[in-house]
Design an enzyme around this catalytic site. Sequence first.
Site, PDB file in Angstrom:
ATOM      1  N   TYR A 139       0.816  -1.214   0.000  1.00 48.09           N
ATOM      2  CA  TYR A 139       0.000   0.000   0.000  1.00 48.09           C
ATOM      3  C   TYR A 139       0.852   1.267   0.000  1.00 48.09           C
ATOM      4  CZ  TYR A 139      -4.531  -2.244   0.923  1.00 48.09           C
ATOM      5  OH  TYR A 139      -5.689  -2.958   0.843  1.00 48.09           O
ATOM      6  N   LYS A 189       4.086 -15.160   2.790  1.00 47.68           N
ATOM      7  CA  LYS A 189       4.307 -15.891   1.538  1.00 47.68           C
ATOM      8  C   LYS A 189       5.813 -16.089   1.424  1.00 47.68           C
ATOM      9  CE  LYS A 189       2.808 -17.737  -2.331  1.00 47.68           C
ATOM     10  NZ  LYS A 189       1.946 -18.949  -2.388  1.00 47.68           N
ATOM     11  N   ASP A 221      -1.911 -18.461   0.955  1.00 48.43           N
ATOM     12  CA  ASP A 221      -2.868 -19.231   0.143  1.00 48.43           C
ATOM     13  C   ASP A 221      -3.466 -20.372   0.975  1.00 48.43           C
ATOM     14  OD1 ASP A 221      -0.307 -20.342   0.153  1.00 48.43           O
ATOM     15  OD2 ASP A 221      -0.355 -20.988  -1.943  1.00 48.43           O
ATOM     16  N   ASP A 245      -5.870  -7.345   4.464  1.00 47.04           N
ATOM     17  CA  ASP A 245      -7.044  -6.769   3.807  1.00 47.04           C
ATOM     18  C   ASP A 245      -7.890  -7.888   3.193  1.00 47.04           C
ATOM     19  OD1 ASP A 245      -8.733  -4.755   2.662  1.00 47.04           O
ATOM     20  OD2 ASP A 245      -7.741  -5.123   0.746  1.00 47.04           O
ATOM     21  N   ASP A 249     -11.855  -9.703   4.610  1.00 49.17           N
ATOM     22  CA  ASP A 249     -13.133  -9.857   3.891  1.00 49.17           C
ATOM     23  C   ASP A 249     -13.608 -11.304   3.978  1.00 49.17           C
ATOM     24  OD1 ASP A 249     -12.792  -7.156   3.058  1.00 49.17           O
ATOM     25  OD2 ASP A 249     -13.928  -7.579   1.227  1.00 49.17           O
TER      26      ASP A 249
HETATM   27  C1  IPM Z   1     -10.194  -1.688   4.286  1.00 42.87           C
HETATM   28  C2  IPM Z   1     -10.496  -1.096   2.938  1.00 42.87           C
HETATM   29  C3  IPM Z   1      -9.398  -0.125   2.551  1.00 42.87           C
HETATM   30  C4  IPM Z   1      -8.084  -0.896   2.521  1.00 42.87           C
HETATM   31  C5  IPM Z   1      -9.621   0.634   1.230  1.00 42.87           C
HETATM   32  C6  IPM Z   1     -10.899   1.411   1.242  1.00 42.87           C
HETATM   33  C7  IPM Z   1      -8.458   1.519   0.887  1.00 42.87           C
HETATM   34  O1  IPM Z   1     -10.645  -2.108   1.983  1.00 42.87           O
HETATM   35  O2  IPM Z   1     -10.048  -0.910   5.247  1.00 42.87           O
HETATM   36  O3  IPM Z   1     -10.101  -2.907   4.399  1.00 42.87           O
HETATM   37  O4  IPM Z   1      -7.778  -1.564   1.529  1.00 42.87           O
HETATM   38  O5  IPM Z   1      -7.353  -0.828   3.510  1.00 42.87           O
HETATM   39 MN    MN Z   2     -10.653  -4.101   2.815  1.00 46.52          MN
END
Ligand code: IPM
Ligand code: MN
Length: 375
Positions: A139, A189, A221, A245, A249
Amino acid sequence: MKRTIALLAGDGIGPEVAEVARRLITALSDVAGIRLNVEDHPIGGAAIDAHGEPLPKATLQAALAADAVLLGAVGGPKWDALPPERRPEAGLLALRKALDVYANVRPVRSVPALGNLGPLFAAEPIDLVIIRELTGGLYFGRPRGISGGVGARQAIDTLVYTEAEIERIVRLAFKMAEQRSGRLTSVDKANVLTSSRLWRDVVERVQADHPSVTVRHVLVDAMAMELVQKPWVHDVIVTENMFGDILSDLGGALVGSLGLLPSASLGERGPHLYEPVHGSAPDIAGRDAANPTGMILSTAMMFEHSFAMPDVARAIAGALDDTFADGFRTADLVRPKASAAEDGGDALRVVGTQAFGDAVIERAVARLKARGVYA
Ligand code: IPM
Ligand code: MN
């Protein structure tokens, strides 16, 4: 003592969940007899539209001067054509960097009252925490950018970590593992990336200071697979920025909805930043359909970590459980019926963002009052 919270609502569903947080904070501070001053400031696409940049100076200064920063969400299709460094997301990344909130703590907990919400439903409860490094890695790599003409362009992203950056997040993870189950999973990784080799090396070095913690190194993975197949073997998970990140999710899917997950982004001293894990969800924005749980629990984390008020945090978390147990649901928490036979019989009350928030606020206030700590 009077405290100031910088509320950065942002884009999409951000303002809707931020509104719930504002009302929650006001209601609880009234009951608890504390003075919390909530100040609004623009960030992301909203700030681009109003001031031409995703993190205006005034917003940054207000965040740095605040006692805590609470953020909704940033981004949306409206700003898709912008280059990465001018997009809404760049404002959030710059804010994280400026606050130096390197440790993004993302608890992933299933809510028993919700039942089976999808194909990843785990019969055993899930209660783990992802600790995502937040201010380094891909990032924030340098150099970056695109060069060359169409057809022959080259794009560069770099994954850079210093040993100091790895060490501070790893130390925090070991401490958290000590306070919880004594189990730490470090995700990397290392079979491909040199930054992961260094990461592993640092984990092993720091481990010497925490003999009671058992460490497992898992490749990212394989980790994606394990999180789906046997999430309960993991407790504290520490990993670099982008892996964290992606895996968070997946964590959202594990417990039924990304809308459930909160996070605290912690630095050495603060102000710390609190943000739900979900994004701006442009598809449901402006429809009072967003799940404010991630934001509500992020607010609870703020009370705990920034204001040392764990009883308020507990009242909020308990109120959420009560709200779910009473049948309140936002639309994301209603599983599509597989068949007509499955229909009916459910005593669920599917409500909008604000009504769900009201139900939680009412219960949180009642819980705080019942404790008798506050008049
Ligand atoms: C998160 C989001 C952010 C990230 C985006 C909006 C930049 O996906 O906080 O997980 O990737 O950190
Ligand atoms: Mn995210």
